[in-house]
Design an enzyme around this catalytic site. Sequence first.
Site, PDB file in Angstrom:
ATOM      1  N   CYS A   1      26.049 -19.709  -7.053  1.00 30.21           N
ATOM      2  CA  CYS A   1      27.034 -20.041  -8.097  1.00 30.21           C
ATOM      3  C   CYS A   1      28.412 -19.445  -7.840  1.00 30.21           C
ATOM      4  O   CYS A   1      29.361 -19.730  -8.575  1.00 30.21           O
ATOM      5  CB  CYS A   1      26.521 -19.591  -9.462  1.00 30.21           C
ATOM      6  SG  CYS A   1      26.471 -17.795  -9.665  1.00 30.21           S
TER       7      CYS A   1
ATOM      8  N   LYS B   1     -12.970  -7.159   8.994  1.00 31.17           N
ATOM      9  CA  LYS B   1     -12.379  -7.442   7.678  1.00 31.17           C
ATOM     10  C   LYS B   1     -11.680  -8.798   7.788  1.00 31.17           C
ATOM     11  O   LYS B   1     -10.534  -8.886   8.211  1.00 31.17           O
ATOM     12  CB  LYS B   1     -11.395  -6.349   7.269  1.00 31.17           C
ATOM     13  CG  LYS B   1     -10.873  -6.513   5.848  1.00 31.17           C
ATOM     14  CD  LYS B   1      -9.962  -5.356   5.457  1.00 31.17           C
ATOM     15  CE  LYS B   1      -9.475  -5.528   4.035  1.00 31.17           C
ATOM     16  NZ  LYS B   1      -8.735  -6.775   3.823  1.00 31.17           N
TER      17      LYS B   1
ATOM     18  N   ASP C   1       0.826  -1.213   0.000  1.00 32.40           N
ATOM     19  CA  ASP C   1       0.000   0.000   0.000  1.00 32.40           C
ATOM     20  C   ASP C   1       0.857   1.258   0.000  1.00 32.40           C
ATOM     21  O   ASP C   1       0.529   2.256  -0.653  1.00 32.40           O
ATOM     22  CB  ASP C   1      -0.931   0.006   1.222  1.00 32.40           C
ATOM     23  CG  ASP C   1      -2.016  -1.051   1.116  1.00 32.40           C
ATOM     24  OD1 ASP C   1      -2.608  -1.381   2.157  1.00 32.40           O
ATOM     25  OD2 ASP C   1      -2.275  -1.535   0.007  1.00 32.40           O
TER      26      ASP C   1
ATOM     27  N   CYS D   1      27.681 -14.634  -4.979  1.00 31.77           N
ATOM     28  CA  CYS D   1      26.397 -15.333  -5.068  1.00 31.77           C
ATOM     29  C   CYS D   1      26.440 -16.620  -4.249  1.00 31.77           C
ATOM     30  O   CYS D   1      27.363 -17.421  -4.404  1.00 31.77           O
ATOM     31  CB  CYS D   1      26.069 -15.642  -6.527  1.00 31.77           C
ATOM     32  SG  CYS D   1      24.552 -16.612  -6.729  1.00 31.77           S
TER      33      CYS D   1
ATOM     34  N   GLU E   1     -17.821  -3.619  10.100  1.00 29.04           N
ATOM     35  CA  GLU E   1     -17.707  -5.073   9.989  1.00 29.04           C
ATOM     36  C   GLU E   1     -16.253  -5.502  10.167  1.00 29.04           C
ATOM     37  O   GLU E   1     -15.338  -4.764   9.806  1.00 29.04           O
ATOM     38  CB  GLU E   1     -18.172  -5.547   8.597  1.00 29.04           C
ATOM     39  CG  GLU E   1     -19.537  -5.057   8.194  1.00 29.04           C
ATOM     40  CD  GLU E   1     -19.822  -5.298   6.715  1.00 29.04           C
ATOM     41  OE1 GLU E   1     -18.985  -5.957   6.059  1.00 29.04           O
ATOM     42  OE2 GLU E   1     -20.854  -4.825   6.224  1.00 29.04           O
TER      43      GLU E   1
END
Length: 666
Positions: free
Chosen positions: A407, A112, A35, A404, A110
């Site tokens: 690899c 959610k 959001d 990495c 209500e």
Amino acid sequence: MDIKEKIEELRAELHRHNYNYYVLNAPEISDKEFDDKMRELQDLELAHPEYKDENSPTMRVGSDINKNFTQVAHKYPMLSLANTYSEGEVTDFYERVRKALNEDFEICCEMKYDGTSISLTYEDGKLVRAVTRGDGEKGDDVTDNVKTIRSIPLVLHGDNYPSSFEIRGEILMPWEVFEELNREKEAREEPLFANPRNAASGTLKLQNSSIVASRKLDAYLYYLLGDNLPCDGHYENLQEAAKWGFKISDLTRKCQTLEEVFEFINYWDVERKNLPVATDGIVLKVNSLRQQKNLGFTAKSPRWAIAYKFQAERALTRLNMVTYQVGRTGAVTPVANLDAVQLSGTVVKRASLHNADIIEGLDLHIGDMVYVEKGGEIIPKITGVDKDARSFMLGEKVRFITNCPECGSKLIRYEGEAAHYCPNETACPPQIKGKIEHFISRKAMNIDGLGPETVDMFYRLGLIHNTADLYELKADDIKGLDRMGEKSAENIITGIEQSKTVPFERVIFALGIRFVGETVAKKIAKSFGDIDELRQADLEKLISIDEIGEKIARSILLYFSNESNRELVGRLKEAGLQLYRTEEDMSGYTDKLAGQSIVISGVFTHHSRDEYKDLIEKNGGKNVGSISAKTSFILAGDNMGPAKLEKAKKLGVTILSEDEFLKLIS
């Protein structure tokens, strides 16, 4: 990084997160982070209307459509709600409603519930169809699976219900069922569900209804639509629906004042932890259906409702080690491994650290007591360190890796980016598998029968090392493998063969060139006759194409400068893929709207918004997001926003209905 590049980066990022969330059911970031990024993009687009794009994530709802189910159009668009985490924005919403109505009104508050949305259609008291939200205009028909959920009535009670109506709600997996399911998966050494929402969504999309039945899903229904509803009040309609046999939450409350609304929010912010199902906020709706109709809709959400999201929960636990994951693009993500801690109803053992800057900013050491949050109640992340809890025996400082983990290649970091990347695109296993998974996905080559698990098995066995290898597979190569019978093998080979008819624009998207999403791929396919023309294009030619800036252009040039990529494209071409524009691709193209900038607004009957966007582009027009003096006309459906209507009248911009537009291009 300039403003346009920042906007493009946010769009690409949000499109990826939309896909992970709605299609793969594998969110990488929290609701709140999503959001926040969406709001940042909305603010930038508002400040810079010259970069508006109708295909921006700000203009879409998201999709959970699955190619294994029949897709059904919603009679009434199934829009999302505007979200807020701020009480101030709740007040703003209340004041907007008060000023717009200029009369007394009630707010229905209500829970959610945090599950997966569903739309149920009843005719003559019988359930006839159950459809997921999908992209808001069409969804997947999951009727057979929904019929296994015992809290959803197949035949209604009484006789005072409308002859035909729709009721919407949330399919849920209770905490107790969720935890038991994950214990079973853990015992079988299968990947665990991240949360009850993913478990409910994943279960609803299973092909075997008997397994769905065993998962003990539940449902709360929360909104009626149709003609001849019993009451004008939303709350009152729900009470009637309860009499017909629907499970309606008894926690819903009608509020007369803003103070009562905040009392409800504050009470459940604490007490929700004791509920048997997951919740992540409170939904506020204007109660009167007449008043709802008067307030209307924006393109994405109703003006008469808003969702208040609860703030993230936080817990303190110990950091044991940091591991690293490599994604399809080579991005390396650090993951904190923690002492297990209870948070938002689930046990958390791992949390995201995002990138090297976050690690450095937190000054992390192994053994630190760290604060973990679940923003938006989904993905845990570390937000701080309790430095007072450190002993004199300070653990090893966490430093981001230089090579990495898969690899061994030296990592690189592009200017202006927070992430580190492994540059070994053609030999790093997670990148290879990720690229193949992207290639076979629904919006790319759409190869039936292939999924991540199958790709992983084929790769491990040395059957495939890149996307071109798929087109050299034979049924005899794969039948007899784990869970791979003769029929399954033939289906996969057939799916691969059928993918050779996928149009040029989707093949370009499937290549996985960095920053080249669906929209850019369409622009490229329209501008170049074949892949060789694209490969030979220079920077000047590329940036002359609408919506392709220097960043995207340089990424395309970099892709084709790599000999391995050129060889791969050559093999795909030899395999018979449509790496060229056909007459069929260009059929329906005209210049009837050439030079015209068109704004789409409202809800439509004959076609979806995306279909109208395609029609505008095919007829030479340009989709724009905001109204200005340069706007040629507005294509207006029902419930066009009053602000847009007022601005159009003020600027003298022509407004066309659906029928008028279709007549114009016919």
